[in-house]
Every structure is written in C-alpha cells, then in structure tokens.
Motif scaffolding. Structure first.
Motif, PDB file in Angstrom:
ATOM      1  N   MET A   1       0.811  -1.316   0.049  1.00 11.22           N
ATOM      2  CA  MET A   1      -0.166   0.070   0.062  1.00 11.22           C
ATOM      3  C   MET A   1       0.765   1.305   0.041  1.00 11.22           C
ATOM      4  N   LEU A   2       0.571   2.177  -0.937  1.00  3.80           N
ATOM      5  CA  LEU A   2       1.149   3.431  -0.683  1.00  3.80           C
ATOM      6  C   LEU A   2       0.156   4.562   0.009  1.00  3.80           C
ATOM      7  N   VAL A   3       0.986   5.299   0.840  1.00  4.35           N
ATOM      8  CA  VAL A   3       0.243   6.169   1.786  1.00  4.35           C
ATOM      9  C   VAL A   3       0.953   7.442   1.693  1.00  4.35           C
ATOM     10  N   LEU A   4       0.055   8.730   1.204  1.00  2.09           N
ATOM     11  CA  LEU A   4       0.682   9.699   1.225  1.00  2.09           C
ATOM     12  C   LEU A   4      -0.231  10.842   2.183  1.00  2.09           C
ATOM     13  N   ASP A   5       0.839  11.248   3.144  1.00  2.00           N
ATOM     14  CA  ASP A   5       0.027  12.315   4.142  1.00  2.00           C
ATOM     15  C   ASP A   5      -0.892  11.709   5.000  1.00  2.00           C
ATOM     16  N   GLY A   6      -0.733  10.308   5.227  1.00  2.00           N
ATOM     17  CA  GLY A   6      -1.825   9.315   6.066  1.00  2.00           C
ATOM     18  C   GLY A   6      -2.827   9.031   5.331  1.00  2.00           C
ATOM     19  N   MET A   7      -2.947   9.372   4.035  1.00  2.00           N
ATOM     20  CA  MET A   7      -4.258   8.621   3.200  1.00  2.00           C
ATOM     21  C   MET A   7      -3.740   7.679   2.042  1.00  2.00           C
ATOM     22  N   VAL A   8      -4.543   6.719   2.111  1.00  2.00           N
ATOM     23  CA  VAL A   8      -4.199   5.759   1.152  1.00  2.00           C
ATOM     24  C   VAL A   8      -4.383   6.161  -0.170  1.00  2.00           C
ATOM     25  N   MET A   9      -3.423   5.973  -1.025  1.00  2.00           N
ATOM     26  CA  MET A   9      -3.134   6.454  -2.426  1.00  2.00           C
ATOM     27  C   MET A   9      -3.831   5.038  -3.378  1.00  2.00           C
ATOM     28  N   THR A  10      -3.042   4.084  -3.146  1.00  2.00           N
ATOM     29  CA  THR A  10      -3.252   2.669  -3.943  1.00  2.00           C
ATOM     30  C   THR A  10      -2.528   1.465  -3.146  1.00  2.00           C
ATOM     31  N   THR A  11      -3.508   0.248  -3.460  1.00  2.00           N
ATOM     32  CA  THR A  11      -2.788  -0.876  -2.913  1.00  2.00           C
ATOM     33  C   THR A  11      -2.923  -1.976  -4.014  1.00  2.00           C
ATOM     34  N   ILE A  12      -2.020  -2.857  -3.937  1.00  2.00           N
ATOM     35  CA  ILE A  12      -1.924  -4.085  -5.160  1.00  2.00           C
ATOM     36  C   ILE A  12      -3.216  -4.485  -5.102  1.00  2.00           C
ATOM     37  N   LYS A  13      -4.038  -4.955  -4.325  1.00  2.00           N
ATOM     38  CA  LYS A  13      -5.251  -5.610  -4.656  1.00  2.00           C
ATOM     39  C   LYS A  13      -6.374  -4.733  -5.328  1.00  2.00           C
ATOM     40  N   ASP A  14      -6.274  -3.370  -4.975  1.00  2.00           N
ATOM     41  CA  ASP A  14      -7.702  -2.799  -5.513  1.00  2.00           C
ATOM     42  C   ASP A  14      -7.372  -1.722  -6.445  1.00  2.00           C
ATOM     43  N   GLU A  15      -5.885  -1.561  -6.655  1.00  2.00           N
ATOM     44  CA  GLU A  15      -5.447  -0.342  -7.674  1.00  2.00           C
ATOM     45  C   GLU A  15      -5.948  -0.430  -9.031  1.00  2.00           C
ATOM     46  N   PHE A  16      -6.215  -1.553  -9.390  1.00  2.00           N
ATOM     47  CA  PHE A  16      -6.965  -1.677 -10.889  1.00  2.00           C
ATOM     48  C   PHE A  16      -8.132  -0.811 -11.152  1.00  2.00           C
ATOM     49  N   VAL A  17      -8.865  -0.830  -9.944  1.00  2.00           N
ATOM     50  CA  VAL A  17     -10.155   0.098 -10.321  1.00  2.00           C
ATOM     51  C   VAL A  17     -10.049   1.278 -10.586  1.00  2.00           C
ATOM     52  N   TYR A  18      -9.249   2.100  -9.835  1.00  2.00           N
ATOM     53  CA  TYR A  18      -9.047   3.485  -9.896  1.00  2.00           C
ATOM     54  C   TYR A  18      -8.129   3.739 -11.200  1.00  2.00           C
ATOM     55  N   HIS A  19      -7.133   2.989 -11.336  1.00  2.00           N
ATOM     56  CA  HIS A  19      -6.309   3.216 -12.757  1.00  2.00           C
ATOM     57  C   HIS A  19      -7.096   2.720 -13.931  1.00  2.00           C
ATOM     58  N   GLU A  20      -7.867   1.882 -14.038  1.00  2.00           N
ATOM     59  CA  GLU A  20      -8.660   1.371 -15.260  1.00  2.00           C
ATOM     60  C   GLU A  20      -9.789   2.445 -15.445  1.00  2.00           C
ATOM     61  N   MET A  21     -10.319   2.974 -14.492  1.00  2.00           N
ATOM     62  CA  MET A  21     -11.347   3.737 -14.536  1.00  2.00           C
ATOM     63  C   MET A  21     -11.263   5.298 -14.863  1.00  2.00           C
ATOM     64  N   ILE A  22     -10.272   5.762 -14.239  1.00  2.00           N
ATOM     65  CA  ILE A  22      -9.682   7.157 -14.725  1.00  2.00           C
ATOM     66  C   ILE A  22      -9.233   7.199 -16.134  1.00  2.00           C
ATOM     67  N   THR A  23      -8.967   6.150 -16.834  1.00  2.00           N
ATOM     68  CA  THR A  23      -8.136   6.142 -18.188  1.00  2.00           C
ATOM     69  C   THR A  23      -9.261   5.833 -19.076  1.00  2.00           C
ATOM     70  N   HIS A  24      -9.685   4.362 -18.896  1.00  2.00           N
ATOM     71  CA  HIS A  24     -10.486   3.732 -20.396  1.00  2.00           C
ATOM     72  C   HIS A  24     -11.733   4.460 -20.575  1.00  2.00           C
ATOM     73  N   VAL A  25     -12.466   5.019 -19.679  1.00  2.00           N
ATOM     74  CA  VAL A  25     -13.936   5.607 -19.975  1.00  2.00           C
ATOM     75  C   VAL A  25     -13.582   6.838 -21.177  1.00  2.00           C
ATOM     76  N   ALA A  26     -12.519   7.504 -20.719  1.00  2.00           N
ATOM     77  CA  ALA A  26     -12.016   8.662 -21.767  1.00  2.00           C
ATOM     78  C   ALA A  26     -11.543   8.153 -22.834  1.00  2.00           C
TER      79      ALA A  26
END
Lengths: 276, 276
Positions: free
Chosen positions: B44-69
């Motif tokens: 898990m990557l944490v910036l300023d105490g907030m979860v940015m991304t994790t190996i198990k669920d990162e695919f959702v954010y990264h796929e969905m910020i990109t492929h729709v557009a």
C-alpha cells in the motif's frame, strides 16, 4: 475520552467510527445486540459485532433489496421478508400500492422491539395494518407456506451464527416452493471483494433452481468493502426486460427507474464470479 | 505484536488494516510518503496518511480514470496525466494502441522513484518508450502547453496540501486550453458520500467550461466510503453516445465495454448532486 467502535470486517481489515453514545446493549437468545450513536453515520444497529444498519446509509440496502424485484414483478400483492427485523425492508415494500400484505418472519423478537424503540425512522412501518410481524424461524415459515408469495426477500445477517441456514441450497428450494408460479426471490449475498466464494456458490445454487438468475451491486459505506451484492432468482419476470419508462417512480434516495437495469452491469471481476 | 494502520478518512470515521511490514517511510519535499505491506490489500502507498493505492484494488482506480475517456475519444494519440506518480494510470493508457505519447506531470519525484522501487507492478510502465516522465508542477505544465493533448487525466491526491490547486476552476480552464479542439478531461473527484460539496462545485466549474460534463462512480474499498467519483469534461465526444459494440475490449479487471455507459447511471442522491 474519545470512544471508537471498530469492526473487524475480515480478520485483517475493518472500519472504525467515532461513538457519541452507547444507547442499548443486550444479549438476546440469538445474538449480541447493540445500538450506538455515531458521529459519521448517526444511530447504528450492531448484531454480533457487525454493523447491520445506520440512519445515514440504511436507505441503500432497504431500497435496493426491495424495489428492484417489486418493480420487476408487474403486480406484487403478497411479500415476505425473512430476517429484516429492523423493519427497513418492510417500510420500502409498503410504498408499493399493489402490496396488500407484507409478512416479516424474524427469528429474534428483540431485534424488532429494540428497533421500534430506538430506530423508529426505520422500524415505524412495522405497525402498518398491511404488515404481519411473525417472530419465527424463517426456515420453518418457508416450509409451512407453499405457493403463496409474489416476492420473497432474504434480509439476513452474515452467514455465521443464526443465519447460516439462510445461505443453503435447500432453503432456496423452499423459497421457490413458497413463491407463486411467477414469483421472485432476492437475497443479500455479501461483498464481491471479500465473499467471492459465497457469491459464486449462492449464484450457482439459485441458478440451479430458478430459470432467471441475476446479480446486482450497490454502494453501502458501512458494509465490508463498501460494495454489496444481491442475487435475484425469478420464475418468470426478467429485471432486464422491464420497460424503464413504465416503472414506478418511488420516494427513494438510491433506487430510481434509471438505475434499475444498470445495477446489473457488473465490473468485470464481479461478472467473472457468476459466469457459466 | 499486531500492527494496524488506521486512516481517519473523516474526523469521525476511517478504515483500519493489519500491517505485516513497514517497507519505507520518508518525508519528501511535498508530503509524508509511506509504503506498507498489509494482509488484506497487499502493498500500500500512503501519502500524508491517506491511502493512495494498494496492490489488490489499484486496478479499479487506474482502469476507470483512463479507459472511459480513452474509449470515448475515437483516436487518442497524446495523453497527459497530472499527478499519478505511482504510474498506474500510465500503465493503463499505453494499453491503447493509438497512444503515441503519454506524459506524466508529477510534482513529487520521490513518489515516482519510490513506486518504481517498491510497486513495480504499478509503476513498471513508466519506463516504456512512449512515456515522458516530467517532475514538474502540473499547473505550470498545463500553463506552458496549449492545444496539445487529446485526453488529460487529473490523478491527484485529496484537495489538501500540494493538490489544492488541482481542484480550482482556473486549473480546469487551463486544461481546456491545453486540450485539442476535441479533447477530454477526467478528474478524480472524491466520495459521493463524504465530499458532496466538492463534487457539486467541481461539476459546476467544469460544466461552465466544457460543453459536455458527466459524473461517474466506481467501487474502491480502500477509499473513503468505498464509492469514488470521476468528473469528465469533453469538448466534443459524449461518453454516452459511443457504440458499445465497437469499443476496444482491453486487458482489464473492472472496466469493460458493457459497463462503459452504466457507470454514468447514478444513485438518486448522487444524481441530485449534479442536477442543473
């Protein structure tokens, strides 16, 4: 002193939420029952250490376990809720003018009484004249009633403790027999992130009994992973074949005719759980 | 000794997750940066105490910020990511064969370096020859480039600290000018449960600049409330007017052509946030 309620939703992960007051706590014949006031989600019902419902997000679960099926069936008159002692599903069911009778079959009378006392916004509809509250084992109730209901909802706790039997194939067969010839079953079936084996198994079981089987998902922030699934088994009516423009527009905050079909469009990893 | 990482996602609510190991911890010029191994979600990557991304669920954010557009634009060649130093959005962008150049404009070089070292599954694509990594203030980069990109993604941290300017109207106007005449903007816009004022304001700002503005949501269990929103501003192409049967089927776990349109079908309380 700050008090926080922490629920381990899995052995390795959970939510933690600030409590302003503990309202009620008791051990019933079936489970530990707690009512707490939280800052983020308002009053919260907790059974055996698991959040069942909160004032702020209960509308999602209660609207979505009921209206999708009730707007798929063209004329639901008699509806059964197995579990659901907080009364939220019943409140939504009686928003449908066609409904003449809504039966609640809840095994733990203390959940009903406590909800009426401390969560009247949710449980208030249990006093409606169309509602028949039965403090009874849902499995026994299903066994004793045949060919009687238009829609049956399984509004259970997690598949541990008193609810284990509500996730078994024999129970779904009993529901099939308890439904009329064009009836619909909806069961809450846990998180697509944390309960994949359960979703796969229940879907397979229901598909082996009902001609039409569909999975849909909703966002519930106080439930594990925030994503929740429901499995529908239908003898005749397909939720994807309704005419959205003819669906009843209800007094809701989550359900709307325009999401009736889209909730069945699943993320690929969820779709893969229920592929044949 | 059991170690748990707890993130207060709001002052009154958060997640708590079991840690097996702390991998890395540093104060960069911009923020606190931590990498931890968790039992439930993997690294898990944490910036300023907030979860940015994790190996198990990162695919959702990264796929969905990109492929729709990228599946809405008929021929995206040049794409910009503002923020997104972990490289996950870039990895998804270069799955599109039409993309000739993907620029990453990340203000904190340490996020890039640390992600490459400890999260290679996510950051590995940053070494692809089509990728141009710029350690630069995204606002300055936008200001210096006009009429250049087909799609721009704002992959920011929360609207506190270094990312505040990435949620302001002037920034979206800068993106409009940085896009070609048929370009598309996508910005991550927080939780529909916890950040309603922000979603309302950003949607209004983007709608005042772009002719087509749309909100969509996805399930991300490690983000506050588990439900996350993205706002799209488009000069020409409407994501709801694509022909789903012609959409590129990509190597994905969340996005699929069959959910391309349905993610824009919002629960009623979310729809109400962005009604005119």
């Amino acid at each position: 002193m700050e008090l926080w309620y922490t629920e381990k939703q899995t052995p390795n992960h959970g939510i933690t939420t600030k409590i302003s007051k503990t309202i009620h706590s008791e051990k019933t014949d079936f489970q530990q029952l707690d009512i707490i006031d939280t800052n983020q989600f308002g009053r919260m019902l907790v059974l055996d250490g698991m959040v069942m419902t909160t004032i702020k997000d209960e509308f999602v679960y209660h609207e979505m376990i009921t209206h999708v099926a009730l707007n798929t069936h063209p004329n639901p008159k008699k509806v059964l809720v197995v579990g659901g002692g907080d009364g939220g599903a019943i409140r939504e069911i009686i928003k449908h003018p066609s409904v003449e009778k809504a039966v609640l079959a809840e095994i733990d009378g203390r959940v009903i009484e406590t909800s009426k006392q401390y969560l009247p916004e949710i449980a208030g509809a249990l006093d409606d004249p169309r509602v028949d509250v039965q403090v009874v084992d849902g499995i026994q109730y299903i066994h004793d009633h045949k060919n009687e209901f238009d829609v049956i909802m399984v509004d259970s706790t997690e598949p541990v403790g008193p609810a284990v039997g509500l996730f078994e194939k024999g129970f779904y067969q009993g529901i099939y027999d308890c439904l009329k010839e064009d009836g619909i079953l909806v069961a809450q079936t846990e998180s697509p992130w944390f309960n994949q084996d359960l979703i796969r198994r229940v879907f397979k079981d229901i598909r082996s009994i009902f001609p039409i089987t569909r999975l849909y998902t909703v966002s519930i922030p106080t439930y594990p992973s925030g994503l929740w699934s429901f499995t529908m088994g239908s003898k005749k009516y397909d939720p994807l074949k309704v005419n959205e423009s003819e669906l009843k527009d209800l007094d809701t905050k989550y359900y709307s005719p325009s999401i009736h079909k889209s909730v069945f469009q699943l993320p690929k990893f969820v779709e893969d759980l229920v592929k044949e």
